[in-house]
Design a protein around this motif. Structure first.
Motif, mmCIF file in Angstrom:
data_model
loop_
_atom_site.group_PDB
_atom_site.id
_atom_site.type_symbol
_atom_site.label_atom_id
_atom_site.label_comp_id
_atom_site.label_asym_id
_atom_site.label_seq_id
_atom_site.Cartn_x
_atom_site.Cartn_y
_atom_site.Cartn_z
ATOM 1 N N ARG A 45 -2.232 0.751 -9.483
ATOM 2 C CA ARG A 45 -1.346 1.048 -9.762
ATOM 3 C C ARG A 45 -0.584 2.057 -8.162
ATOM 4 N NH1 ARG A 45 0.515 1.916 -14.581
ATOM 5 N NH2 ARG A 45 -1.011 2.445 -16.272
ATOM 6 N N PRO A 46 -1.796 2.884 -7.324
ATOM 7 C CA PRO A 46 -1.231 2.595 -5.827
ATOM 8 C C PRO A 46 0.631 1.485 -5.544
ATOM 9 C CG PRO A 46 -3.259 3.373 -5.984
ATOM 10 C CD PRO A 46 -3.423 2.385 -7.109
ATOM 11 N N LEU A 47 -0.187 0.019 -5.607
ATOM 12 C CA LEU A 47 0.660 -0.962 -5.531
ATOM 13 C C LEU A 47 1.998 -0.675 -6.423
ATOM 14 C CD1 LEU A 47 -1.453 -3.829 -4.790
ATOM 15 C CD2 LEU A 47 0.001 -2.719 -3.138
ATOM 16 N N ILE A 48 1.912 -0.334 -7.675
ATOM 17 C CA ILE A 48 3.407 -0.204 -7.977
ATOM 18 C C ILE A 48 3.900 1.248 -8.045
ATOM 19 C CG2 ILE A 48 3.710 0.004 -10.830
ATOM 20 C CD1 ILE A 48 1.115 -1.255 -12.116
ATOM 21 N N ARG A 49 3.979 1.972 -7.575
ATOM 22 C CA ARG A 49 4.117 2.515 -7.183
ATOM 23 C C ARG A 49 4.586 2.677 -5.730
ATOM 24 N NH1 ARG A 49 -0.114 5.746 -9.261
ATOM 25 N NH2 ARG A 49 -1.477 5.901 -6.925
ATOM 26 N N ALA A 50 4.081 2.324 -5.076
ATOM 27 C CA ALA A 50 4.833 1.293 -3.694
ATOM 28 C C ALA A 50 6.361 0.432 -4.194
ATOM 29 C CB ALA A 50 3.665 0.663 -3.173
ATOM 30 N N GLN A 51 5.917 -0.565 -4.940
ATOM 31 C CA GLN A 51 6.997 -1.533 -5.430
ATOM 32 C C GLN A 51 8.315 -0.433 -5.904
ATOM 33 O OE1 GLN A 51 6.339 -4.135 -3.866
ATOM 34 N NE2 GLN A 51 6.663 -5.289 -5.299
ATOM 35 N N LYS A 52 7.544 0.483 -6.871
ATOM 36 C CA LYS A 52 9.346 1.235 -7.259
ATOM 37 C C LYS A 52 9.958 1.954 -6.174
ATOM 38 C CE LYS A 52 8.198 4.078 -10.956
ATOM 39 N NZ LYS A 52 7.359 3.920 -11.558
ATOM 40 N N HIS A 53 9.168 2.559 -5.057
ATOM 41 C CA HIS A 53 10.095 3.036 -3.897
ATOM 42 C C HIS A 53 10.349 2.480 -2.528
ATOM 43 C CE1 HIS A 53 9.503 6.299 -0.867
ATOM 44 N NE2 HIS A 53 9.949 5.597 0.168
ATOM 45 N N LEU A 54 9.726 0.913 -3.207
ATOM 46 C CA LEU A 54 10.597 -0.088 -2.798
ATOM 47 C C LEU A 54 11.816 -0.098 -3.279
ATOM 48 C CD1 LEU A 54 10.666 -2.537 -0.034
ATOM 49 C CD2 LEU A 54 9.811 -3.814 -1.332
ATOM 50 N N LEU A 55 12.293 0.049 -4.431
ATOM 51 C CA LEU A 55 13.106 -0.499 -5.176
ATOM 52 C C LEU A 55 14.702 0.238 -5.304
ATOM 53 C CD1 LEU A 55 14.341 -3.245 -6.627
ATOM 54 C CD2 LEU A 55 13.359 -1.142 -9.144
ATOM 55 N N PHE A 56 14.171 1.412 -4.478
ATOM 56 C CA PHE A 56 14.625 2.581 -4.793
ATOM 57 C C PHE A 56 14.901 2.949 -3.319
ATOM 58 C CE2 PHE A 56 13.243 3.888 -9.574
ATOM 59 C CZ PHE A 56 14.139 3.776 -9.789
ATOM 60 N N THR A 57 14.393 2.532 -2.631
ATOM 61 C CA THR A 57 15.261 2.909 -0.848
ATOM 62 C C THR A 57 16.124 1.576 -0.066
ATOM 63 O OG1 THR A 57 12.625 2.396 -0.637
ATOM 64 C CG2 THR A 57 12.856 4.139 -0.513
ATOM 65 N N GLU A 58 15.422 0.602 -1.047
ATOM 66 C CA GLU A 58 16.067 -0.591 -0.101
ATOM 67 C C GLU A 58 17.761 -0.270 -0.340
ATOM 68 O OE1 GLU A 58 16.052 -4.017 1.660
ATOM 69 O OE2 GLU A 58 14.356 -3.120 0.996
#
Length: 252
Positions: A239-252
């Protein structure tokens, strides 16, 4: 009650059936989906985002190989080969100018990865490389099942973020394919691969949990029961990796 708490439920329907997702109400912020649709047509954005995602996937694949070599092989000569390949990938990623070239790089890296993964898979599993629809050996069965579950986990996350899972940035739209979920799944695959291998090494799954038919290899009921119990723990760890992916998606 599940809907009120924004909890989605994945219903598995047997070996050959596509899972069904029961979802709470769709997010009401249509502006977010409008931005998603607009960005899906912006080649510069798509390329930048997917370079990060595919780069992370390939790096994790090479990390897997290095970890397995350090754990199991006295001969460390392959480490230099992997290090050189990593440098080559880094240079290639910088020079890629379109998604078609990125797709080619991702495919060649996957071939390199699975070819060098073969020696670390127990010989009794008869793993000769990645195959699917249907998988032909126990390790590929576990890979396909896990990738499907992680894909559906991303479908759930995408809906709860208020986005459209069918509009991706790398995988092109196709009828019935949740392209954005396929995009975001990529960096999780290598982490799942290593965990899947541990299931056999720790004998959570064994050869007798699988049967063979003309069309392929299948996991039996007893094996599936142990698999799903173990998978729940794996999902917590990822789940921490999933949260990191979500953060990347919204900050990119």
């Amino acid at each position: 009650k599940l809907g009120e708490l924004d909890i989605a439920v994945l219903v598995l329907q047997g070996l050959q059936q596509k899972p069904t997702m029961l979802l709470p109400s769709f997010r009401k912020d249509a502006l977010r989906r409008q931005v998603q649709y607009f960005l899906s047509k912006e080649s510069k954005f798509c390329l930048s985002l997917m370079k990060n995602i595919i780069g992370a996937k390939i790096n994790a694949q090479l990390n897997n190989l290095e970890q397995l070599i350090n754990q199991h092989w006295r001969d460390k000569s392959l480490l230099q080969k992997i290090s050189s390949y990593r440098d080559q990938i880094h240079i290639s990623l910088k020079g890629i100018m379109n998604l078609e070239a990125l797709l080619g790089l991702e495919g060649s890296a996957a071939t390199f990865y699975f070819r060098n993964l073969i020696p670390f898979i127990p010989a009794s599993l008869s793993f000769k490389g990645r195959n699917k629809r249907p998988p032909k050996d126990p390790f590929n069965v576990v890979l396909s099942l896990g990738y499907t579950l992680l894909h559906q986990e991303w479908v759930r996350e995408i809906y709860l973020m208020g986005l459209d899972p069918y509009i991706g940035f790398f995988h092109q739209p196709a009828f019935g394919r949740e392209s954005l979920a396929s995009d975001l799944l990529e960096p999780l695959r290598p982490h799942y691969d290593l965990w899947a291998l541990s299931l056999f090494k720790e004998r959570i799954l064994r050869n007798e949990d699988f049967s063979y038919k003309e069309e392929g290899c299948f996991m039996g009921k007893a094996g599936r029961s142990r698999f799903y119990e173990a998978y729940e723990e794996f999902l917590k760890s990822i789940r921490p990796l999933i949260r990191a992916q979500k953060h990347l998606l919204f900050t990119e």
